[in-house]
Each structure stands twice: as structure tokens, then as C-alpha cells.
Design a protein around this motif. Sequence first.
Motif, PDB file in Angstrom:
ATOM      1  N   SER A 198      37.087  45.193  33.558  1.00 55.72           N
ATOM      2  CA  SER A 198      37.994  46.136  33.811  1.00 55.72           C
ATOM      3  C   SER A 198      37.595  47.414  34.878  1.00 55.72           C
ATOM      4  CB  SER A 198      38.631  46.839  32.842  1.00 55.72           C
ATOM      5  OG  SER A 198      37.910  47.580  32.113  1.00 55.72           O
ATOM      6  N   VAL A 257      39.312  46.494  38.056  1.00 55.35           N
ATOM      7  CA  VAL A 257      40.525  46.405  38.252  1.00 55.35           C
ATOM      8  C   VAL A 257      41.328  47.726  38.527  1.00 55.35           C
ATOM      9  CG1 VAL A 257      42.576  45.552  36.918  1.00 55.35           C
ATOM     10  CG2 VAL A 257      40.476  44.565  36.584  1.00 55.35           C
ATOM     11  N   LYS A 258      42.105  47.757  39.508  1.00 61.59           N
ATOM     12  CA  LYS A 258      42.647  48.799  39.840  1.00 61.59           C
ATOM     13  C   LYS A 258      44.121  49.016  39.614  1.00 61.59           C
ATOM     14  CE  LYS A 258      40.046  49.015  44.192  1.00 61.59           C
ATOM     15  NZ  LYS A 258      39.980  48.936  45.891  1.00 61.59           N
ATOM     16  N   ASP A 269      40.074  37.413  34.964  1.00 63.46           N
ATOM     17  CA  ASP A 269      41.122  37.626  35.930  1.00 63.46           C
ATOM     18  C   ASP A 269      41.866  38.990  35.888  1.00 63.46           C
ATOM     19  OD1 ASP A 269      43.151  37.435  34.271  1.00 63.46           O
ATOM     20  OD2 ASP A 269      43.518  35.398  34.557  1.00 63.46           O
ATOM     21  N   GLU A 270      42.819  39.237  36.939  1.00 62.98           N
ATOM     22  CA  GLU A 270      43.219  40.686  36.972  1.00 62.98           C
ATOM     23  C   GLU A 270      44.449  40.718  35.722  1.00 62.98           C
ATOM     24  OE1 GLU A 270      44.604  40.062  41.039  1.00 62.98           O
ATOM     25  OE2 GLU A 270      43.706  41.861  41.302  1.00 62.98           O
ATOM     26  N   GLN A 271      44.459  39.847  34.879  1.00 61.43           N
ATOM     27  CA  GLN A 271      45.369  39.832  33.863  1.00 61.43           C
ATOM     28  C   GLN A 271      44.521  39.981  32.466  1.00 61.43           C
ATOM     29  OE1 GLN A 271      48.674  40.231  34.232  1.00 61.43           O
ATOM     30  NE2 GLN A 271      48.266  39.991  36.472  1.00 61.43           N
ATOM     31  N   MET A 286      43.990  34.657  42.545  1.00 63.96           N
ATOM     32  CA  MET A 286      44.277  35.699  41.842  1.00 63.96           C
ATOM     33  C   MET A 286      42.504  36.225  41.627  1.00 63.96           C
ATOM     34  SD  MET A 286      45.039  36.440  37.992  1.00 63.96           S
ATOM     35  CE  MET A 286      46.856  36.249  38.221  1.00 63.96           C
ATOM     36  N   THR A 287      42.276  37.410  42.144  1.00 66.97           N
ATOM     37  CA  THR A 287      40.873  38.161  41.854  1.00 66.97           C
ATOM     38  C   THR A 287      40.195  37.611  40.503  1.00 66.97           C
ATOM     39  OG1 THR A 287      41.568  39.584  43.695  1.00 66.97           O
ATOM     40  CG2 THR A 287      39.314  39.939  42.380  1.00 66.97           C
ATOM     41  N   GLN A 288      38.874  37.389  40.708  1.00 64.94           N
ATOM     42  CA  GLN A 288      38.244  37.322  39.353  1.00 64.94           C
ATOM     43  C   GLN A 288      36.925  37.990  39.257  1.00 64.94           C
ATOM     44  OE1 GLN A 288      37.873  32.799  39.276  1.00 64.94           O
ATOM     45  NE2 GLN A 288      39.128  32.914  37.542  1.00 64.94           N
ATOM     46  N   TYR A 289      36.611  38.438  38.136  1.00 69.27           N
ATOM     47  CA  TYR A 289      35.444  39.245  38.152  1.00 69.27           C
ATOM     48  C   TYR A 289      34.494  38.862  37.166  1.00 69.27           C
ATOM     49  CZ  TYR A 289      38.795  42.208  39.973  1.00 69.27           C
ATOM     50  OH  TYR A 289      39.886  42.982  40.667  1.00 69.27           O
ATOM     51  N   TRP A 300      43.375  48.755  28.318  1.00 67.72           N
ATOM     52  CA  TRP A 300      43.826  47.707  29.267  1.00 67.72           C
ATOM     53  C   TRP A 300      44.682  46.678  28.658  1.00 67.72           C
ATOM     54  CZ3 TRP A 300      40.712  43.650  32.421  1.00 67.72           C
ATOM     55  CH2 TRP A 300      41.673  42.985  33.296  1.00 67.72           C
ATOM     56  N   GLN A 301      44.021  46.111  27.713  1.00 68.02           N
ATOM     57  CA  GLN A 301      44.911  44.867  27.103  1.00 68.02           C
ATOM     58  C   GLN A 301      45.007  44.744  25.700  1.00 68.02           C
ATOM     59  OE1 GLN A 301      46.252  42.381  29.096  1.00 68.02           O
ATOM     60  NE2 GLN A 301      45.806  43.187  31.168  1.00 68.02           N
TER      61      GLN A 301
END
Length: 304
Positions: free
Chosen positions: A300, A303-304, A20-22, A1-4, A115-116
Amino acid sequence: MTQYIGIDVGGSTIKAALVDEQGQLKNYQQCPTTRDDPEKVLQTLTELIHYYQTTTITQVGISIPGVINPTGKMITSGAIAQLHHYAVLDDLQKATHTTVRLVNDANAIALAEHWQGRAKDVQNFVCVPLGTGVGGSIFLNGQLVTGVGGAAGEFGMMLANPEKVSAQTAHLAEYSFNAGAVAGLCRIYNQKLKRANLADWELSVPQILKKAATGQTEAQESLAIFYQNVATLLLNIRVVLDPSLILVGGGISESQTIINGVQAALTVITKQHPDLLAIGMPPVLPCQLGNRAGIIGAASQFVK
């Protein structure tokens, strides 16, 4: 999973983590902000990026106070003295060989909540962080509104009582000095106690709430004024933008007593004005993500 890499620069602390993307955080770090030394702030940011970056983790989102224009240049830097005089974006990218995106701290909170958090799937909402002063961010039709120069949502700069101040105290007319947790509530309370020194304003909000609960007149009166000021600000925002939700952020939003007081003041004012009563108020709720929001919102952006 991609991380930023997500970094949240505050007036007191700099917080960072991998995101992460979540929207999940990993390897959280925190260090003090040397708010009077912009070069030290840049050094700390560089060190944090180096700490997290790998060959696959090269995208960095930074939440930071101040107005940021569409090119990523800082026009103001809020509590971080003189930082806007530095080429923050370019300097960090050159020093770390990463892709860096800056975002205003209030906008980062809104991005995270959309987003979350509590504004997930909400297309039209406003976020109003009440910290040292007053911030703000606007989501319309599912998009963050930043304005031509990046200053959209700077609700703290709006004027509340311009007729009650002099040229020397003009800043006291701004909503940041009327509805902010420190510059507003703590200032009002300490001035009632004849403490004029700015340093004395930094009294904790929980202490004021405790004093009010025990019957101290100055604390009770200060809270009443503060609730009225915040309610007026939120009503003004409501009639201008007509959002379906208003989120109140900042540490102060974690107090149910504060939220109840603001909502009660909104009810009183609304009943006094037939037009406001007719159009009604959207829900006014606290933000959900707390002190994680800046990190999540900054990351975020990728994140796409």
C-alpha cells in the motif's frame, strides 16, 4: 491494473504475493524465515523479488520487524537477529534493480486495515498486534505517525511493572513480556508450571485456552493476569492518544475468547476509576485482514 510486490517478513515465515490497486493478492508464496541468519534472509528476499518482478512490476513493499527510521534504515530488527546491521534497503535495490520501501510490521498492519480492513475511513485509530511481544501503530488525522526516529507506537517497550524486577530481569518490566501472546501469556503460564526455559514458553495459546476451559487453575490464572495486562495497556493508550478505535492484531486476536476476556477486564478497570468511566473507551475490535495484512500494508505504500 498496476501490481506491486508485497512481502511480509515474520519471525517464522516470509510471505509474499502480487498486490493490485484493490488490495487483492495473486500468486501467494510462503517460505520459512532463517531468523538467526540475516544473510540468508536477504538472499530469500532477493530471490522472491526476482521471482515476481517483470518490466512493469518493479515496486516492492516489505513489512519487517524493527524500528525503521525516515531514511529507510533499520535501527532494530526484532526477531530477525542482526539484520539491522545490514544495509537492507540499498542491498535489495542494487541486487534487484527495483524500488524498495521498508515498513515496520505493525505499521504495515495499520496501513492495510486503514486501506482495506476494519479501519477503513477511520481517521484516528491505534493498532496493537499481540504476537511474540507487543507491537503498535498510530493513525491520527488520517496519517500514520512514525515519530522523529521511526519508533512511534512501540508500545511493547513501555514499562508495566518496573518495581517488580531486578537489573538482571529488567526486560520483564516491558509490556511485551506482560501483554505479548508468547512473551506474556505463554511465559506466565509456563512459569506457573515451573518451566523456566525460554523455549518452553512457546506453548500454543489454543492449548492454554483449552486447559482453562477444562478447569486447570494455572491456565485460568494466567489468562486472568494476561487480560488485566492487556486491558491496562489499552487504557494507557486510550488516555494518551484518544483514538476512536483500537484494533487488536496478531493470531491471538482471532480468538473470540481472548477478545471477550480483554473487553471484560477493560470494563472492570474502567468502573474502578471515575475519570476513565467518564471519558469512556473506544471500541476494541480484532483486526480484519489476518495474515494477509503485512503483505497488503507493505504494498500500500505505493498506492496513491
